[in-house]
Motif scaffolding. Structure first.
Motif, PDB file in Angstrom:
ATOM      1  N   ASN A   1       0.817  -1.218   0.000  1.00 12.74           N
ATOM      2  CA  ASN A   1       0.000   0.000   0.000  1.00 12.74           C
ATOM      3  C   ASN A   1       0.848   1.266   0.000  1.00 12.74           C
ATOM      4  OD1 ASN A   1      -2.553  -1.203  -0.091  1.00 12.74           O
ATOM      5  ND2 ASN A   1      -2.547  -1.567   2.101  1.00 12.74           N
ATOM      6  N   HIS A   2       1.957   1.237   0.716  1.00 11.91           N
ATOM      7  CA  HIS A   2       2.841   2.410   0.724  1.00 11.91           C
ATOM      8  C   HIS A   2       3.540   2.579  -0.624  1.00 11.91           C
ATOM      9  CE1 HIS A   2       2.568   4.140   4.734  1.00 11.91           C
ATOM     10  NE2 HIS A   2       2.326   2.917   5.159  1.00 11.91           N
ATOM     11  N   PHE A   3       3.849   1.463  -1.293  1.00 10.75           N
ATOM     12  CA  PHE A   3       4.422   1.570  -2.636  1.00 10.75           C
ATOM     13  C   PHE A   3       3.399   2.162  -3.613  1.00 10.75           C
ATOM     14  CE2 PHE A   3       8.394  -0.992  -2.217  1.00 10.75           C
ATOM     15  CZ  PHE A   3       9.204  -0.160  -2.970  1.00 10.75           C
ATOM     16  N   ILE A   4       2.133   1.802  -3.458  1.00  8.87           N
ATOM     17  CA  ILE A   4       1.089   2.399  -4.301  1.00  8.87           C
ATOM     18  C   ILE A   4       1.070   3.915  -4.111  1.00  8.87           C
ATOM     19  CG2 ILE A   4      -1.413   2.639  -4.596  1.00  8.87           C
ATOM     20  CD1 ILE A   4      -1.665  -0.360  -4.089  1.00  8.87           C
ATOM     21  N   GLU A   5       1.141   4.348  -2.869  1.00  8.75           N
ATOM     22  CA  GLU A   5       1.149   5.788  -2.574  1.00  8.75           C
ATOM     23  C   GLU A   5       2.395   6.452  -3.153  1.00  8.75           C
ATOM     24  OE1 GLU A   5       1.374   8.619   1.368  1.00  8.75           O
ATOM     25  OE2 GLU A   5       0.247   6.743   1.528  1.00  8.75           O
ATOM     26  N   LEU A   6       3.547   5.819  -2.951  1.00  9.03           N
ATOM     27  CA  LEU A   6       4.805   6.357  -3.483  1.00  9.03           C
ATOM     28  C   LEU A   6       4.767   6.420  -5.002  1.00  9.03           C
ATOM     29  CD1 LEU A   6       7.834   7.180  -3.188  1.00  9.03           C
ATOM     30  CD2 LEU A   6       8.366   4.726  -3.210  1.00  9.03           C
ATOM     31  N   ASP A   7       4.312   5.354  -5.633  1.00  8.35           N
ATOM     32  CA  ASP A   7       4.282   5.300  -7.094  1.00  8.35           C
ATOM     33  C   ASP A   7       3.312   6.323  -7.671  1.00  8.35           C
ATOM     34  OD1 ASP A   7       6.093   3.276  -6.865  1.00  8.35           O
ATOM     35  OD2 ASP A   7       4.658   1.662  -7.180  1.00  8.35           O
ATOM     36  N   GLY A   8       2.185   6.514  -7.006  1.00  9.00           N
ATOM     37  CA  GLY A   8       1.243   7.539  -7.454  1.00  9.00           C
ATOM     38  C   GLY A   8       1.882   8.917  -7.408  1.00  9.00           C
TER      39      GLY A   8
ATOM     40  N   ILE B   1       4.428 -11.701  -6.297  1.00  6.05           N
ATOM     41  CA  ILE B   1       4.247 -11.203  -7.668  1.00  6.05           C
ATOM     42  C   ILE B   1       3.464  -9.888  -7.655  1.00  6.05           C
ATOM     43  CG2 ILE B   1       3.066 -11.654  -9.868  1.00  6.05           C
ATOM     44  CD1 ILE B   1       3.910 -14.622  -9.500  1.00  6.05           C
ATOM     45  N   VAL B   2       2.443  -9.806  -6.803  1.00  5.01           N
ATOM     46  CA  VAL B   2       1.675  -8.563  -6.673  1.00  5.01           C
ATOM     47  C   VAL B   2       2.592  -7.437  -6.209  1.00  5.01           C
ATOM     48  CG1 VAL B   2      -0.163  -7.413  -5.367  1.00  5.01           C
ATOM     49  CG2 VAL B   2      -0.538  -9.713  -6.273  1.00  5.01           C
ATOM     50  N   LEU B   3       3.423  -7.715  -5.191  1.00  4.70           N
ATOM     51  CA  LEU B   3       4.351  -6.699  -4.679  1.00  4.70           C
ATOM     52  C   LEU B   3       5.365  -6.299  -5.737  1.00  4.70           C
ATOM     53  CD1 LEU B   3       5.534  -4.980  -2.376  1.00  4.70           C
ATOM     54  CD2 LEU B   3       6.908  -6.985  -1.746  1.00  4.70           C
ATOM     55  N   LYS B   4       5.958  -7.279  -6.421  1.00  2.00           N
ATOM     56  CA  LYS B   4       6.994  -6.986  -7.420  1.00  2.00           C
ATOM     57  C   LYS B   4       6.405  -6.228  -8.619  1.00  2.00           C
ATOM     58  CE  LYS B   4      10.125  -9.120  -5.034  1.00  2.00           C
ATOM     59  NZ  LYS B   4      11.115  -8.371  -4.264  1.00  2.00           N
ATOM     60  N   THR B   5       5.138  -6.458  -8.912  1.00  2.00           N
ATOM     61  CA  THR B   5       4.481  -5.708  -9.977  1.00  2.00           C
ATOM     62  C   THR B   5       4.420  -4.229  -9.613  1.00  2.00           C
ATOM     63  OG1 THR B   5       3.166  -7.640 -10.609  1.00  2.00           O
ATOM     64  CG2 THR B   5       2.356  -5.494 -11.333  1.00  2.00           C
ATOM     65  N   GLU B   6       4.143  -3.946  -8.342  1.00  2.00           N
ATOM     66  CA  GLU B   6       4.122  -2.552  -7.881  1.00  2.00           C
ATOM     67  C   GLU B   6       5.533  -1.969  -7.872  1.00  2.00           C
ATOM     68  OE1 GLU B   6       2.216   0.810  -7.257  1.00  2.00           O
ATOM     69  OE2 GLU B   6       1.172  -1.099  -7.525  1.00  2.00           O
ATOM     70  N   LEU B   7       6.521  -2.793  -7.542  1.00  2.00           N
ATOM     71  CA  LEU B   7       7.911  -2.332  -7.580  1.00  2.00           C
ATOM     72  C   LEU B   7       8.326  -2.019  -9.016  1.00  2.00           C
ATOM     73  CD1 LEU B   7      10.525  -1.756  -6.054  1.00  2.00           C
ATOM     74  CD2 LEU B   7      11.121  -4.169  -6.269  1.00  2.00           C
ATOM     75  N   LYS B   8       7.824  -2.785  -9.959  1.00  2.00           N
ATOM     76  CA  LYS B   8       8.091  -2.516 -11.382  1.00  2.00           C
ATOM     77  C   LYS B   8       7.515  -1.154 -11.778  1.00  2.00           C
ATOM     78  CE  LYS B   8       9.170  -3.625 -15.688  1.00  2.00           C
ATOM     79  NZ  LYS B   8      10.550  -3.793 -16.142  1.00  2.00           N
ATOM     80  N   ARG B   9       6.347  -0.838 -11.252  1.00  2.35           N
ATOM     81  CA  ARG B   9       5.732   0.471 -11.503  1.00  2.35           C
ATOM     82  C   ARG B   9       6.630   1.587 -10.960  1.00  2.35           C
ATOM     83  NH1 ARG B   9       0.289   2.385  -8.456  1.00  2.35           N
ATOM     84  NH2 ARG B   9       0.227   4.529  -9.215  1.00  2.35           N
ATOM     85  N   PHE B  10       7.208   1.349  -9.782  1.00  3.07           N
ATOM     86  CA  PHE B  10       8.147   2.315  -9.200  1.00  3.07           C
ATOM     87  C   PHE B  10       9.349   2.509 -10.129  1.00  3.07           C
ATOM     88  CE2 PHE B  10      12.195   2.749  -6.957  1.00  3.07           C
ATOM     89  CZ  PHE B  10      12.019   3.972  -6.318  1.00  3.07           C
ATOM     90  N   GLN B  11       9.921   1.411 -10.594  1.00  2.57           N
ATOM     91  CA  GLN B  11      11.088   1.484 -11.479  1.00  2.57           C
ATOM     92  C   GLN B  11      10.768   2.255 -12.755  1.00  2.57           C
ATOM     93  OE1 GLN B  11      12.062  -2.648 -12.044  1.00  2.57           O
ATOM     94  NE2 GLN B  11      13.233  -2.785 -10.152  1.00  2.57           N
ATOM     95  N   THR B  12       9.597   2.003 -13.316  1.00  2.00           N
ATOM     96  CA  THR B  12       9.199   2.670 -14.561  1.00  2.00           C
ATOM     97  C   THR B  12       9.086   4.182 -14.362  1.00  2.00           C
ATOM     98  OG1 THR B  12       7.994   0.698 -15.278  1.00  2.00           O
ATOM     99  CG2 THR B  12       7.425   2.772 -16.362  1.00  2.00           C
TER     100      THR B  12
END
Length: 202
Positions: free
Chosen positions: A67-74, A124-135
């Motif tokens: 959830n914090h990665f979602i906030e960070l990525d947004g 996989i769900v977490l790493k997908t969000e991490l991929k969004r961060f990388q992008t």
């Protein structure tokens, strides 16, 4: 008296209540000192009922990280289309990470614990969000017109993220040892992140 959630909205509200309690406890204590009864004591949910939502405290922490990665990525994605210079990009990234400091603590202190205790599906769900961060991070790097390879910068920065928390938030015994050996860094979390990004984006 605890009543089981009957709607998706109630279910989500109770999960959020559990996550908020975990976040509050985790920023004050180590994971091995946190028990489900502590989380229950900060919510309207009994310790036994927490198991209806999560199998373990590690699973709660994994959901918090997600959830914090979602906030960070947004936040990062909102920067991509803004007309920012390199210093403003660096300042914004540092601020977003400071606001989501729990990511840094989990990555530094407990990521392996929660990865070992969860399922491949959850990872996989977490790493997908991490991929969004990388992008998003790579898009921001391009705006900085750096000469270094964006993949190397991204990998280096993620590696640095694993160490920011313990450097900026030493425990008492570390503080005393640093004081006696003269190894105190004396920079805030935001300053450390800002300076490391400046070095990477030269």
């Amino acid at each position: 008296m605890y009543l089981r959630a009957r709607t998706k909205e109630q279910f989500d509200e109770r999960r959020k209540e559990i996550l908020d309690a975990m976040d509050s406890l985790y920023l004050k204590k180590e994971l091995n000192s946190i028990y489900l009864k502590d989380i229950s004591g900060m919510t309207h949910i009994t310790r036994t009922a927490i198991y209806f939502y999560y199998k373990s405290k590690e699973e709660i922490l994994l959901d918090s990280l997600y959830n914090h990665f979602i906030e960070l990525d947004g936040g990062l994605e909102s920067l991509v289309d803004k007309n920012l210079n390199k210093d403003e990009i660096i300042e914004s990234i540092a601020k977003l990470l400071e606001q989501n400091i729990i990511i840094l603590k989990i990555m530094s202190c407990n990521l392996e614990d929660i990865e070992r205790s969860t399922t491949l599906e959850n990872l996989i769900v977490l790493k997908t969000e991490l991929k969004r961060f990388q992008t998003s991070f790579k898009k921001l790097i391009k705006k900085c017109n750096c000469h270094s390879d964006e993949n190397i910068i991204t990998a280096s920065f993620i590696t640095m993220m694993y160490g920011y928390y313990p450097i900026a938030n030493p425990i008492d015994v570390q503080k005393e040892a640093m004081k006696q050996t003269g190894t105190i860094i004396g920079l805030s979390l935001k300053e450390i992140i800002t300076e490391s990004l400046k070095l990477l984006l030269k």
